[in-house]
Design a protein around this motif. Structure first.
Motif, short mmCIF file in Angstrom:
data_model
loop_
_atom_site.label_atom_id
_atom_site.label_comp_id
_atom_site.label_asym_id
_atom_site.label_seq_id
_atom_site.Cartn_x
_atom_site.Cartn_y
_atom_site.Cartn_z
N SER A 46 8.05 -11.94 71.02
CA SER A 46 8.03 -10.55 70.91
C SER A 46 7.79 -10.09 69.37
O SER A 46 6.98 -9.23 69.14
CB SER A 46 9.65 -10.19 71.29
OG SER A 46 10.47 -10.57 70.21
N LEU A 49 3.87 -10.42 68.83
CA LEU A 49 3.32 -9.43 69.53
C LEU A 49 3.42 -8.15 68.67
O LEU A 49 2.39 -7.26 68.59
CB LEU A 49 4.05 -8.98 70.82
CG LEU A 49 3.56 -7.65 71.42
CD1 LEU A 49 2.13 -7.83 71.96
CD2 LEU A 49 4.41 -7.68 72.89
N LEU A 50 4.65 -7.87 68.05
CA LEU A 50 4.80 -6.72 67.25
C LEU A 50 3.75 -6.85 65.91
O LEU A 50 3.13 -6.03 65.52
CB LEU A 50 6.28 -6.68 66.72
CG LEU A 50 6.54 -5.71 65.70
CD1 LEU A 50 6.23 -4.31 66.20
CD2 LEU A 50 8.00 -5.65 65.10
N LEU A 59 1.51 1.84 64.13
CA LEU A 59 2.08 1.60 65.33
C LEU A 59 1.68 2.80 66.24
O LEU A 59 2.37 3.85 66.27
CB LEU A 59 3.59 1.17 65.63
CG LEU A 59 4.01 0.99 66.95
CD1 LEU A 59 3.82 -0.50 67.30
CD2 LEU A 59 5.64 1.08 67.13
N ASP A 63 0.29 1.09 71.38
CA ASP A 63 0.96 -0.18 70.92
C ASP A 63 2.71 -0.28 71.53
O ASP A 63 3.00 -1.11 71.86
CB ASP A 63 1.01 -0.45 69.64
CG ASP A 63 -0.65 -0.27 69.00
OD1 ASP A 63 -1.34 -0.68 69.87
OD2 ASP A 63 -0.90 0.15 67.90
N ALA A 64 3.08 0.92 71.27
CA ALA A 64 4.54 1.20 71.63
C ALA A 64 4.78 1.01 73.23
O ALA A 64 5.67 0.14 73.49
CB ALA A 64 4.88 2.37 71.40
N LEU A 67 4.93 -2.76 74.02
CA LEU A 67 6.03 -3.37 73.58
C LEU A 67 7.04 -2.90 74.53
O LEU A 67 7.95 -3.96 74.86
CB LEU A 67 6.61 -2.66 72.19
CG LEU A 67 5.87 -3.14 70.78
CD1 LEU A 67 6.29 -2.35 69.68
CD2 LEU A 67 6.08 -4.65 70.69
N GLY A 70 6.39 -5.43 77.50
CA GLY A 70 7.08 -6.55 77.04
C GLY A 70 8.61 -6.48 77.32
O GLY A 70 8.92 -7.72 77.76
N THR A 180 13.32 -5.64 69.00
CA THR A 180 11.91 -5.59 68.80
C THR A 180 11.04 -5.14 69.73
O THR A 180 10.26 -4.20 69.45
CB THR A 180 11.66 -7.20 68.69
OG1 THR A 180 12.34 -7.98 67.85
CG2 THR A 180 10.06 -7.24 68.38
N LEU A 181 11.41 -5.01 71.00
CA LEU A 181 10.52 -4.59 71.98
C LEU A 181 10.63 -3.07 72.24
O LEU A 181 10.13 -2.26 72.54
CB LEU A 181 10.71 -5.37 73.61
CG LEU A 181 10.14 -6.86 73.16
CD1 LEU A 181 10.30 -7.63 74.32
CD2 LEU A 181 8.68 -6.76 72.93
N THR A 184 11.78 -0.52 68.84
CA THR A 184 10.42 -0.01 68.34
C THR A 184 9.59 0.59 69.23
O THR A 184 8.83 1.36 69.13
CB THR A 184 9.88 -1.39 67.75
OG1 THR A 184 10.83 -2.18 66.88
CG2 THR A 184 8.67 -1.02 66.84
N GLY A 185 9.67 0.05 70.48
CA GLY A 185 8.60 0.69 71.58
C GLY A 185 8.91 2.20 71.84
O GLY A 185 8.13 2.99 71.69
#
Length: 255
Positions: A46, A49-50, A59, A63-64, A67, A70, A180-181, A184-185
């Motif tokens: 993860s 990936l970020l 970002l 991209d988000a 995430l 993911g 992280t996923l 942030t996503g």
């Protein structure tokens, strides 16, 4: 955005260094869990990936969304590997009275108290940091990250007290993957961000450090340090705690 990204990365490092380090120090068996490699690989993936998505310093919304995809994949992984023992319960166990079932009222009440405690720490810490003239990145990496990790720390201590190593590992792994996923996503989906000196610093310094903590979590069990009688198997936890203390000192000096 700098404080948000710093909070995610800082919280991940606090979860591994402080929370998992504490669990491994008190309960060395936390590093003998067979799930460690599998869950650690997801955490490492993860973060990579970020890093790949933000290699251009931004970002974007697409991209988000990746995430978040993911995060969905991670939950599918958890669902497919879930413990199926409850389905094998005997008739006598299946007919336990409701008093033995999950006490949802206590769960909700405890969650609320943990939330209020973390909010109080972050509220006070933020004002102290602002009074000392600390930047947003430093604030996110330290004060906000520590406040975000307090629930994980106390949940981990509870699971350690009960001798449940998988629970303490799942606590850290699930929180870091969510940070992280999902966090942030969601943030990037609502408001794409990028550019600026603080974002560049987070990508060039903080993200590699977070990757380093994750690799350390994966490597320590294979070194056999837990077999050293001098430390009664507590050396891996001590290394994680020392690494996190060194990180805090470094961030404080770097400002």
């Amino acid at each position: 955005p700098a404080a948000s990204l710093g909070n995610v990365l800082g919280s991940n490092m606090a979860n591994i260094g402080m929370v998992m380090g504490t669990a491994a120090f008190i309960l060395p068996a936390a590093f003998s869990s067979r799930r460690l490699v599998s869950e650690g690989a997801w955490l490492l993936g993860s973060l990579l990936l970020l890093w790949w998505l933000m290699a251009d310093g931004e970002l974007q919304r697409i991209d988000a969304v990746l995430l978040l995809g993911g995060f969905v994949a991670y939950n599918v992984h958890l669902f497919m590997g879930r413990n199926r023992k409850p389905a094998d319960l005997s008739t006598e166990e299946a007919s336990l009275p409701k008093e033995r079932e999950v006490p949802w009222r206590l769960v909700l009440a405890g969650s609320g108290v943990i939330y209020l405690g973390a909010e109080t720490v972050m509220w006070a810490g933020t004002r102290i940091a602002e009074g000392l003239g600390m930047g947003d990145t430093f604030l996110g990496l330290t004060i906000l990250a520590l406040g975000s990790s307090l629930p994980e720390l106390f949940a981990c201590l509870t699971s350690v007290r009960r001798g449940d190593t998988d629970m303490s590992l799942g606590n850290v792994a699930g929180s870091n993957a969510f940070n992280t996923l999902a966090v942030t996503g969601v943030a990037g989906t609502l408001s794409p961000f990028g550019g600026g000196e603080q974002i560049d610093l987070a990508l060039s310094r903080d993200l590699p450090l977070c990757l380093g903590f994750t690799v350390l979590l994966l490597v320590l069990p294979s070194l056999g340090l837990g077999k050293w009688n001098a430390f009664r198997g507590k050396l891996p936890g001590l290394i994680l705690l020392s690494a996190y203390a060194a990180y805090l000192a470094y961030i404080s000096l770097a400002g």
